[in-house]
Design an enzyme around this catalytic site. Structure first.
Site, PDB file in Angstrom:
ATOM      1  N   GLN B 124       5.925  -9.236   5.530  1.00 50.14           N
ATOM      2  CA  GLN B 124       6.897  -9.745   4.562  1.00 50.14           C
ATOM      3  C   GLN B 124       8.298  -9.316   4.971  1.00 50.14           C
ATOM      4  O   GLN B 124       8.527  -8.134   5.240  1.00 50.14           O
ATOM      5  CB  GLN B 124       6.561  -9.186   3.182  1.00 50.14           C
ATOM      6  CG  GLN B 124       7.401  -9.746   2.048  1.00 50.14           C
ATOM      7  CD  GLN B 124       7.097  -9.027   0.734  1.00 50.14           C
ATOM      8  OE1 GLN B 124       7.055  -7.811   0.680  1.00 50.14           O
ATOM      9  NE2 GLN B 124       6.880  -9.800  -0.314  1.00 50.14           N
ATOM     10  N   GLY B 125       9.230 -10.255   5.033  1.00 51.02           N
ATOM     11  CA  GLY B 125      10.614  -9.947   5.377  1.00 51.02           C
ATOM     12  C   GLY B 125      11.542 -10.293   4.228  1.00 51.02           C
ATOM     13  O   GLY B 125      12.250 -11.305   4.258  1.00 51.02           O
ATOM     14  N   SER B 127      13.054  -7.393   1.904  1.00 50.51           N
ATOM     15  CA  SER B 127      14.047  -6.331   1.700  1.00 50.51           C
ATOM     16  C   SER B 127      15.044  -6.280   2.847  1.00 50.51           C
ATOM     17  O   SER B 127      14.726  -6.597   3.992  1.00 50.51           O
ATOM     18  CB  SER B 127      13.354  -4.972   1.606  1.00 50.51           C
ATOM     19  OG  SER B 127      12.573  -4.888   0.442  1.00 50.51           O
ATOM     20  N   SER B 159       6.257  -4.221   5.802  1.00 51.58           N
ATOM     21  CA  SER B 159       4.916  -3.665   6.007  1.00 51.58           C
ATOM     22  C   SER B 159       4.166  -4.507   7.036  1.00 51.58           C
ATOM     23  O   SER B 159       4.242  -5.729   7.011  1.00 51.58           O
ATOM     24  CB  SER B 159       4.131  -3.655   4.695  1.00 51.58           C
ATOM     25  OG  SER B 159       4.773  -2.811   3.772  1.00 51.58           O
ATOM     26  N   GLU B 242       1.866 -10.727  -6.173  1.00 50.41           N
ATOM     27  CA  GLU B 242       1.904  -9.381  -5.619  1.00 50.41           C
ATOM     28  C   GLU B 242       1.732  -8.341  -6.712  1.00 50.41           C
ATOM     29  O   GLU B 242       1.003  -7.372  -6.567  1.00 50.41           O
ATOM     30  CB  GLU B 242       3.235  -9.171  -4.894  1.00 50.41           C
ATOM     31  CG  GLU B 242       3.347  -7.829  -4.210  1.00 50.41           C
ATOM     32  CD  GLU B 242       4.634  -7.700  -3.399  1.00 50.41           C
ATOM     33  OE1 GLU B 242       4.698  -6.779  -2.598  1.00 50.41           O
ATOM     34  OE2 GLU B 242       5.569  -8.510  -3.586  1.00 50.41           O
ATOM     35  N   ASN B 364       8.774   0.701  -9.902  1.00 51.52           N
ATOM     36  CA  ASN B 364       8.244   0.728 -11.267  1.00 51.52           C
ATOM     37  C   ASN B 364       9.352   0.847 -12.307  1.00 51.52           C
ATOM     38  O   ASN B 364       9.142   0.472 -13.465  1.00 51.52           O
ATOM     39  CB  ASN B 364       7.215   1.848 -11.398  1.00 51.52           C
ATOM     40  CG  ASN B 364       5.902   1.472 -10.718  1.00 51.52           C
ATOM     41  OD1 ASN B 364       5.834   0.476  -9.992  1.00 51.52           O
ATOM     42  ND2 ASN B 364       4.871   2.261 -10.947  1.00 51.52           N
ATOM     43  N   GLU B 365      10.517   1.339 -11.896  1.00 51.10           N
ATOM     44  CA  GLU B 365      11.642   1.355 -12.846  1.00 51.10           C
ATOM     45  C   GLU B 365      12.061  -0.086 -13.166  1.00 51.10           C
ATOM     46  O   GLU B 365      12.303  -0.433 -14.328  1.00 51.10           O
ATOM     47  CB  GLU B 365      12.837   2.131 -12.259  1.00 51.10           C
ATOM     48  CG  GLU B 365      12.637   3.640 -12.245  1.00 51.10           C
ATOM     49  CD  GLU B 365      11.613   4.117 -11.216  1.00 51.10           C
ATOM     50  OE1 GLU B 365      11.374   3.400 -10.225  1.00 51.10           O
ATOM     51  OE2 GLU B 365      11.044   5.200 -11.413  1.00 51.10           O
TER      52      GLU B 365
END
Lengths: 328, 381
Positions: B124-125, B127, B159, B242, B364-365
């Protein structure tokens, strides 16, 4: 495998929810504190008329012939409304036990002519002063008494008229009823109420923090408050399926032995008790001082939450039972 | 409500279990090493040849048309069996739903079978150094030049990016547009000219992810997924996958919770006392895995009834990532001072991996903000 409720089950739940909203608003709960019997006038007979009290009795005995899957959602609503009457004790524990024993006391219990409560594992009975029948555990047996001596105990939740049962004067053994099953039904019913109380606390707090302004904006717009309430939602969201799953286990003894049933019930009570504990903490914190007052209605659900989290086994004792079932 | 498995599901479970048992290759090297990556690719091929790499897909693309319940059963059996993990997960779980929804027939015919067989392993690209949780801050430009885009910019935290064959990217095709507008979902081959990747060592030193640099990198316009400029909407469809069901099925955590109770029994058999607090934590982890399982079955029932899950996926993501982390932390507490020793210590590997859970796929924030604003309806500001 279909983990969902039918339209009929939804409609039944919605009808009872409306009844509670009509007959048991917070003012009615508060008024019950000063009644002789601690009850909401008119509620019990309405529940009897609607069949809510007889959900767990077979049709052949005059009941609705439904099961715990139907009942837990009703009890969730009772928690949400803060119902002070001993609905869980009567409908979830006493009625099926009386039915299983073929007791002559069943018929009057189904219509709401009488009220039953229970004292399990040495715990206090809720609403014993206004009850006609109390079920008491003795070893593996359940006894039903129509006359007894008791000591009233004062709960911090004034809706819970507690009494320690001292001695049974008029009693009979409910042959065919199972004390272990009665305990599981009590823990399951309490877990369902915990979920309802937690949902009410969350709804009330979401509403409050949306309206209350500080520093020129709603306090609910601050991230710290958001995260507190997101955590409550998480806790409730993942407790509820375990309650429904445990209801299925209790309702299907043909495929769930007592150990599996107890494990499933204990998972539900452990998660539901922790959820309502967290809901109580965060609801009070996010309300601030107003939530700490006697006048403000939040206290109705705070105190119910504290009581129910511990009633019929707290989260640690239920995790202990799950651990035993897992053999660790 | 019916929580019993119909006979056909019981048979399906047996079929899964016996195939996995018969084909289990045993322990293989980490997928985040060059050699282990290829070993995992070979495992993908074994799964594909057996018809078990993408059971939920249509048969035409290498699947077996499983319904959601079958897929959940398959996942439970997959993780309980102890076979290797899925190096294909980024593609199968995150990209494939997007290709099914937005891909052209040509794209579907080209990419899906190759993804199913392990010929194409995806990274996955999304970020970038300046666009993490704030994904709409993406700056990588893709300027149209005839039938190609010319890419310039940088992606990071990809990743499987060190060894993957293809990368699915979000790029800015309209440099004048801001935030969510002007983005395009682009599929980029790892051998595209002008692309360079540098592995990044994660906490344990293995190249678990990579940064990717585009320097006048040319990519065919055939590789746009959905429409140019619609990248945000296309990407968010995969974000739901996801955070929600697809990436982390309950089977993974149920299996980990079972292994945790095995660990307690092993320690007890060795005469080591397990104190009551740790026993309580182990039980809590086991219960949470069950809670996640039954919540998932409730959601599956809604999905099979035609409903969609939206922001609720954030509840799932927070729950599984924190459950996974606590579960592994509990295992290390059980191991005590032996926990730090890496030899054969799968719990330590699992812990290092679980530590990334509350960070990736939207921290998670951010997920809690989404829960508060979109599920509970609290004011944004």
């Amino acid at each position: 495998m279909q983990f969902t409720f039918t339209d009929e089950q939804d409609m039944f739940r919605d009808t009872v929810r409306e009844l509670f909203a009509d007959l048991c608003p917070p003012e009615a709960v508060r008024a019950s504190w000063d009644n002789d019997d601690g009850r909401v006038p008119g509620l019990w007979s309405a529940l009897g008329d609607m069949g809510v009290l007889s959900v767990l009795a077979p049709e052949s005995a005059g009941g609705l012939g439904m099961d715990e899957v139907d009942l837990v959602r009703i009890l969730e609503e009772a928690g949400y409304a803060g119902v002070p009457d001993p609905l869980m004790e009567h409908a979830a524990i006493a009625v099926p036990a009386l039915a299983e024993a073929g007791s002559p006391h069943l018929a009057a219990a189904l219509t709401g002519e009488t009220t039953c409560t229970v004292a399990l594992r040495g715990g206090a009975a809720v609403g014993a002063a206004g009850a006609d029948l109390v079920l008491v555990e003795q070893g593996d047996a359940l006894l039903a008494a129509t006359a007894w001596r008791m000591t009233p105990r004062t709960s911090i939740d004034q809706s819970r008229r507690l009494a320690t049962i001292l001695e049974l004067d008029e009693r009979e053994e409910l042959v065919g009823a199972d004390a272990a099953l009665a305990f599981d039904r009590a823990a399951l019913g309490t877990a369902a109420q915990c979920v309802g109380v937690a949902r009410r606390l969350l709804d009330a707090t979401v509403e409050y923090v949306g309206e209350r302004h500080q520093f020129g904006k709603p306090v609910g717009s601050y991230q710290a408050v958001k995260h507190h309430l997101a955590n409550v939602r998480l806790a409730v969201e993942f407790a509820a399926p375990l309650v429904y799953r445990a209801a299925w286990s209790v309702a299907h003894p043909e495929s769930h032995d007592a150990v599996t049933r107890g494990r499933d019930v204990s998972m539900a009570k452990a998660m539901a008790a922790d959820a309502v504990d967290l809901a109580c903490r965060q609801a009070l914190q996010c309300h601030g001082a107003i939530g700490y007052t006697f006048e403000y209605d939040l206290q109705l659900w705070l105190k119910r939450g504290w009581a129910l989290a511990a009633a019929h086994g707290d989260s640690r004792s239920h995790r202990d039972r799950v651990a035993d079932a897992l053999g660790i | 409500m019916d929580l019993e498995l119909a006979p056909r599901y019981v048979e399906f479970r047996e079929e899964c279990r016996s195939w996995l048992d018969a084909n289990n290759p045993g322990a293989i090297a980490s997928m985040d090493t060059a050699a282990g990556f290829e070993e995992h690719r070979r495992w993908e091929r074994v799964l594909f040849d057996g018809g078990w790499s993408v059971p939920g897909w249509p048969a035409a693309y290498g699947g077996r048309d499983c319904d959601l319940i079958e897929w959940l059963i398959y996942e439970e059996e997959y993780w309980l069996s102890g076979v290797p993990g899925r190096v294909s997960a980024n593609g199968v779980s995150l990209l494939a739903p997007t290709i099914f929804n937005f891909g052209t027939p040509e794209q579907q015919d080209f990419f899906l079978p190759r993804m199913a067989s392990g010929e194409h392993i995806w990274a996955q690209g999304w970020s970038e150094p300046e666009a993490g949780s704030d994904l709409a801050g993406i700056k990588t430009k893709a300027i149209r030049d005839g039938d190609h885009y010319v890419l310039n910019g940088q992606k990071t935290w990809c990743s499987r990016g060190a060894f993957a064959d293809w990368i699915f990217c979000l790029v800015r095709t309209d440099p004048d547009a801001e935030r969510h507008a002007g983005l395009t979902y682009l599929l980029v081959p790892a051998d595209a000219p002008g692309m360079e990747r540098r592995p990044i060592g994660r906490l344990d030193g293995e190249p678990g992810f990579a940064e990717i640099f585009f320097d006048d990198c040319r990519v065919s316009t055939d590789h746009v997924l959905g429409e140019e400029g619609q990248g945000w909407a296309v990407a968010m469809a995969a974000a739901g996958s996801e955070r929600g069901l697809n990436l982390r099925s309950p089977g993974r955590f149920m299996a980990a919770a079972e292994r945790l109770t095995d660990l307690v029994r092993d320690l007890q058999a060795q005469g080591r006392a397990v104190d009551v607090r740790l026993r309580d934590e182990v039980t809590d982890a086991w219960i949470r895995a069950q809670a996640y399982r039954w919540q998932t079955y409730m959601i599956a029932a809604k999905l099979m009834d035609g409903a969609e899950i939206g922001s609720e996926a954030s509840l799932m993501k927070v729950f599984w990532s924190e459950m996974d982390l606590e579960l592994h932390a509990t295992a290390l507490r059980l191991l005590g001072e032996h926990g730090e020793i890496t030899d054969g210590n799968d719990w330590l590997d699992g812990y290092v991996f679980a530590l990334s859970g509350p960070i990736y796929a939207g921290t998670n924030e951010i997920q809690r903000n989404i829960i508060a604003e979109r599920v509970l309806g609290l004011p944004r500001r």
